[in-house]
Scaffold this motif. Sequence first.
Motif, PDB file in Angstrom:
ATOM      1  N   LYS A   1     -29.270  42.258 -20.286  1.00 18.82           N
ATOM      2  CA  LYS A   1     -29.059  42.754 -18.951  1.00 18.82           C
ATOM      3  C   LYS A   1     -27.618  42.029 -17.793  1.00 18.82           C
ATOM      4  N   GLY A   2     -27.455  40.293 -18.259  1.00 22.28           N
ATOM      5  CA  GLY A   2     -26.392  39.927 -17.812  1.00 22.28           C
ATOM      6  C   GLY A   2     -26.649  38.408 -17.391  1.00 22.28           C
ATOM      7  N   PHE A   3     -27.884  38.687 -17.784  1.00 23.79           N
ATOM      8  CA  PHE A   3     -28.673  37.264 -17.279  1.00 23.79           C
ATOM      9  C   PHE A   3     -27.690  35.575 -17.083  1.00 23.79           C
ATOM     10  N   ASN A   4     -27.219  35.598 -18.568  1.00 24.91           N
ATOM     11  CA  ASN A   4     -26.815  34.590 -18.796  1.00 24.91           C
ATOM     12  C   ASN A   4     -25.323  33.956 -17.956  1.00 24.91           C
ATOM     13  N   GLU A   5     -25.368  35.247 -18.127  1.00 26.64           N
ATOM     14  CA  GLU A   5     -23.504  35.702 -17.284  1.00 26.64           C
ATOM     15  C   GLU A   5     -23.791  35.589 -16.260  1.00 26.64           C
ATOM     16  N   TYR A   6     -24.967  36.049 -15.482  1.00 29.03           N
ATOM     17  CA  TYR A   6     -24.715  35.608 -14.628  1.00 29.03           C
ATOM     18  C   TYR A   6     -24.922  34.002 -13.564  1.00 29.03           C
ATOM     19  N   PHE A   7     -25.690  33.297 -14.159  1.00 31.27           N
ATOM     20  CA  PHE A   7     -25.828  32.211 -14.513  1.00 31.27           C
ATOM     21  C   PHE A   7     -25.321  31.018 -14.018  1.00 31.27           C
ATOM     22  N   ASP A   8     -24.508  30.847 -15.499  1.00 29.55           N
ATOM     23  CA  ASP A   8     -23.329  29.922 -15.611  1.00 29.55           C
ATOM     24  C   ASP A   8     -22.264  30.305 -14.129  1.00 29.55           C
ATOM     25  N   GLN A   9     -21.957  31.685 -14.073  1.00 35.58           N
ATOM     26  CA  GLN A   9     -20.904  32.527 -12.839  1.00 35.58           C
ATOM     27  C   GLN A   9     -21.219  31.528 -11.712  1.00 35.58           C
ATOM     28  N   MET A  10     -22.615  31.302 -11.245  1.00 43.14           N
ATOM     29  CA  MET A  10     -22.684  31.043 -10.259  1.00 43.14           C
ATOM     30  C   MET A  10     -22.629  29.635  -9.664  1.00 43.14           C
ATOM     31  N   ASP A  11     -23.174  29.276 -11.049  1.00 43.00           N
ATOM     32  CA  ASP A  11     -23.583  27.622 -11.163  1.00 43.00           C
ATOM     33  C   ASP A  11     -23.980  26.561 -10.185  1.00 43.00           C
ATOM     34  N   ALA A  12     -24.828  27.605  -9.669  1.00 40.41           N
ATOM     35  CA  ALA A  12     -25.797  27.349  -8.918  1.00 40.41           C
ATOM     36  C   ALA A  12     -26.047  25.552  -9.217  1.00 40.41           C
ATOM     37  N   ASP A  13     -26.822  24.936  -7.834  1.00 39.25           N
ATOM     38  CA  ASP A  13     -27.622  23.741  -8.538  1.00 39.25           C
ATOM     39  C   ASP A  13     -28.930  23.712  -8.785  1.00 39.25           C
ATOM     40  N   ILE A  14     -30.034  24.612  -7.808  1.00 35.69           N
ATOM     41  CA  ILE A  14     -30.563  24.984  -8.831  1.00 35.69           C
ATOM     42  C   ILE A  14     -30.987  26.109  -8.329  1.00 35.69           C
ATOM     43  N   PHE A  15     -31.866  26.880  -9.669  1.00 36.02           N
ATOM     44  CA  PHE A  15     -31.855  27.945  -9.914  1.00 36.02           C
ATOM     45  C   PHE A  15     -33.119  28.067 -10.569  1.00 36.02           C
ATOM     46  N   CYS A  16     -33.871  29.291  -9.118  1.00 37.76           N
ATOM     47  CA  CYS A  16     -35.593  29.331  -9.732  1.00 37.76           C
ATOM     48  C   CYS A  16     -35.623  31.225  -9.880  1.00 37.76           C
ATOM     49  N   ILE A  17     -36.672  31.474 -10.960  1.00 36.09           N
ATOM     50  CA  ILE A  17     -36.747  32.734 -11.183  1.00 36.09           C
ATOM     51  C   ILE A  17     -38.604  32.573 -11.101  1.00 36.09           C
ATOM     52  N   GLN A  18     -38.861  34.298 -10.941  1.00 32.59           N
ATOM     53  CA  GLN A  18     -40.047  34.897 -11.317  1.00 32.59           C
ATOM     54  C   GLN A  18     -40.183  36.145 -12.147  1.00 32.59           C
ATOM     55  N   GLU A  19     -41.684  35.759 -12.057  1.00 32.96           N
ATOM     56  CA  GLU A  19     -41.855  37.292 -13.021  1.00 32.96           C
ATOM     57  C   GLU A  19     -41.040  36.428 -14.533  1.00 32.96           C
ATOM     58  N   SER A  20     -40.903  35.528 -14.968  1.00 31.25           N
ATOM     59  CA  SER A  20     -40.741  35.483 -16.457  1.00 31.25           C
ATOM     60  C   SER A  20     -41.345  36.084 -17.255  1.00 31.25           C
ATOM     61  N   LYS A  21     -42.837  36.413 -17.416  1.00 28.79           N
ATOM     62  CA  LYS A  21     -43.095  37.238 -17.966  1.00 28.79           C
ATOM     63  C   LYS A  21     -43.447  36.418 -19.702  1.00 28.79           C
ATOM     64  N   LEU A  22     -43.230  35.341 -19.982  1.00 31.06           N
ATOM     65  CA  LEU A  22     -42.979  34.515 -21.141  1.00 31.06           C
ATOM     66  C   LEU A  22     -44.010  33.276 -21.227  1.00 31.06           C
ATOM     67  N   GLN A  23     -44.286  32.932 -22.266  1.00 34.01           N
ATOM     68  CA  GLN A  23     -45.066  32.073 -22.969  1.00 34.01           C
ATOM     69  C   GLN A  23     -43.564  30.530 -23.897  1.00 34.01           C
ATOM     70  N   ALA A  24     -44.377  29.742 -23.761  1.00 35.82           N
ATOM     71  CA  ALA A  24     -43.640  28.692 -24.350  1.00 35.82           C
ATOM     72  C   ALA A  24     -43.045  29.359 -25.356  1.00 35.82           C
ATOM     73  N   GLY A  25     -42.039  28.727 -26.104  1.00 33.55           N
ATOM     74  CA  GLY A  25     -41.107  29.177 -26.831  1.00 33.55           C
ATOM     75  C   GLY A  25     -40.730  30.083 -26.861  1.00 33.55           C
ATOM     76  N   GLN A  26     -41.058  31.261 -26.792  1.00 34.13           N
ATOM     77  CA  GLN A  26     -40.076  32.574 -26.550  1.00 34.13           C
ATOM     78  C   GLN A  26     -38.861  33.001 -26.427  1.00 34.13           C
ATOM     79  N   ILE A  27     -38.794  31.783 -25.746  1.00 32.16           N
ATOM     80  CA  ILE A  27     -37.007  32.133 -25.279  1.00 32.16           C
ATOM     81  C   ILE A  27     -36.174  30.808 -25.261  1.00 32.16           C
ATOM     82  N   GLU A  28     -34.746  30.933 -26.214  1.00 33.90           N
ATOM     83  CA  GLU A  28     -34.165  29.479 -26.215  1.00 33.90           C
ATOM     84  C   GLU A  28     -32.616  29.766 -24.650  1.00 33.90           C
ATOM     85  N   LEU A  29     -32.587  29.187 -23.759  1.00 34.33           N
ATOM     86  CA  LEU A  29     -31.369  29.260 -23.313  1.00 34.33           C
ATOM     87  C   LEU A  29     -30.946  27.972 -22.927  1.00 34.33           C
TER      88      LEU A  29
END
Length: 262
Positions: A17-45
């Motif tokens: 739903k556009g997370f990567n596009e927002y992430f790149d656009q904002m170019d934050a120094d530090i970006f924190c997320i909560q409720e990732s709902k992941l286990q290790a290796g389930q996604i590659e960013l």
Amino acid sequence: MKLISWNVNGLRAAVKKGFNEYFDQMDADIFCIQESKLQAGQIELDHGDRYQQYWNYAVKKGYSGTAIFTKIEPLSVHYGLEENFEEEGRMITLEFQHFYLVNVYTPNAKRDLTRLPYRLEWEDRFRQYVQQLDQVKPVIICGDLNVAHLDIDVKNAKSNHGNSGFTTEERGKMTELLNAGFIDTFRYFYPDTTDVYSWWSYMSKVRERNIGWRIDYFLASKRLVPYLADASIDHQIMGSDHCPIILQIHDITDVPLSAPVQ
């Protein structure tokens, strides 16, 4: 320095739903997320060339979880509260030269309030933890704190009194945390602003009508006040039932490290 926090309510879904596009656009120094709902290796960013990544996964699959992406290399990393482990993956602390960053996803009391006693006990331990950090150097706390502190932080305050996230007990714990040496950065800049929220129910037309709650925060040690530039809420950004929040701070290389004696 720009810091962003976002409860993505499932990172895999948010990426669609556009997370990567927002992430790149904002170019934050530090970006924190909560409720990732992941286990290790389930996604590659595809941010590894610019950001170091730190993940705290819940033991239970598809539940909770936190992560931090940072351009600034931390001095140390700590997961969980004092025990450096907790099954729900709710917290990551990064130590930097001039401050600590605590990314947190506070436990929900549940609709029927069956988890309220645990929530209140967790709040006490969390407050003690960040107070200990604050004695060493300033602390920035960000994340979904699962509480609307003031009446103006929820659309229908009167009808929501006593509901999960707006109980007297939960709001009181937020007051205790602020009284322990921290400020709500959004309210510092905008003390009387209404109708600005960070979470909306998925019920039909609730977000469209802006019937929301402000339960996502950047808190900061009081001695960081002179270094705060702005705090804002990107309420127009979709992709989750929460929206991103932003804190901008000036150079803090001369900030006093240890907290003043109370």
